[in-house]
Motif scaffolding. Structure first.
Motif, PDB file in Angstrom:
ATOM      1  N   GLN A  20       0.861  -1.186   0.000  1.00 33.07           N
ATOM      2  CA  GLN A  20       0.000   0.000   0.000  1.00 33.07           C
ATOM      3  C   GLN A  20       0.896   1.235   0.000  1.00 33.07           C
ATOM      4  O   GLN A  20       1.595   1.496   0.979  1.00 33.07           O
TER       5      GLN A  20
ATOM      6  N   GLY B 169      -4.802   4.122  -8.064  1.00 32.24           N
ATOM      7  CA  GLY B 169      -3.991   3.221  -7.251  1.00 32.24           C
ATOM      8  C   GLY B 169      -2.691   2.825  -7.935  1.00 32.24           C
ATOM      9  O   GLY B 169      -1.626   2.815  -7.320  1.00 32.24           O
TER      10      GLY B 169
ATOM     11  N   GLN C 127       1.293   3.790  -6.880  1.00 29.92           N
ATOM     12  CA  GLN C 127       2.357   2.817  -6.673  1.00 29.92           C
ATOM     13  C   GLN C 127       3.565   3.139  -7.546  1.00 29.92           C
ATOM     14  O   GLN C 127       4.713   2.971  -7.111  1.00 29.92           O
TER      15      GLN C 127
END
Length: 237
Positions: free
Chosen positions: A84, A134, A138
């Protein structure tokens, strides 16, 4: 980037947390220059092993990098990308600049822009980082981890649940930095990803390393029945 051979040597490594023996007398020497994958079922100890390598756990035993005992100085030559991503409430570019200033990186603005281009985020320099998808977050986390030219980089399932585009960009980036001399240690549950990227593979189960081999030999023949079952997609206990 560092051009020297990167050797990780783990001797009699044990990790106990809350009276649980998480890692059990691990002995392994990683000499490959390519990407080393760590695989195994949930609870096998993969994350705890990588956290130990990065100095995030208090362990018993020895961890050496190029025959040098793990220390604060060595940790500064490492980076860690979590599953995460941790994103700062700043712009995309400022996420890298803030970290670079803290670590006193030279030419940090130029370098930050180059890294964002590497992970295909050059069109989002001034966008609030928290508004990224997301996969983009990352990729940003990976770019930030690379600002220090790490000699060793550890990644804990960085592509889990990501879109194919972001996964592909991250994979290509890791292959590139690996070829340039950074040692990559990568935790994954994606067997196809392991086949694509790995030079060698570690299989863990219940806090122990049951298998460690070159990727071709690893998939051709397994010493452990647990490894064979895991590769075949079976549930192992």
């Amino acid at each position: 980037m560092f051009k020297q051979e990167n050797i990780i040597e783990i001797t009699d490594l044990n990790l106990v947390k809350h009276s649980d023996n998480i890692l059990k007398k691990i002995n392994v020497q990683i000499k490959s220059n390519g990407i080393t994958f760590i695989i195994g079922p949930n609870g096998a100890g993969k994350t705890q092993l990588v956290r130990s390598l990065n100095g995030l756990e208090k362990i018993n035993g020895s961890i050496k990098f190029n025959n040098e005992e793990l220390s604060k100085k060595l940790i500064l030559r490492q980076s860690f990308v979590f599953q995460q991503p941790i994103i700062l409430k700043r712009s995309v570019l400022e996420n890298l600049i803030f970290f670079s200033k803290c670590r006193k990186i030279k030419n940090h603005i130029k370098k930050s822009k180059e890294l964002l281009k590497l992970v295909k985020l050059e069109d989002f320099l001034n966008k609030p980082a928290l508004t990224l998808s997301g996969g983009q977050k990352q990729r940003l986390a990976l770019a930030r981890a690379l600002t220090t030219n790490p000699q060793f980089i550890f990644l804990d399932e960085p592509t889990a649940h990501l879109d194919p585009l972001s996964s592909n960009i991250i994979e290509k980036t890791l292959l590139k930095i690996s070829k340039n001399g950074t040692k990559v240690i990568f935790i994954s549950h994606d067997i196809n990803q392991v086949r694509r990227l790995a030079e060698d593979v570690i299989f863990m189960h219940k806090g122990k390393i049951l298998e460690f081999n070159n990727v071709k030999r690893f998939f051709k023949s397994q010493k452990s029945s647990y490894t064979k079952s895991f590769i075949e997609g079976k549930i192992i206990i």
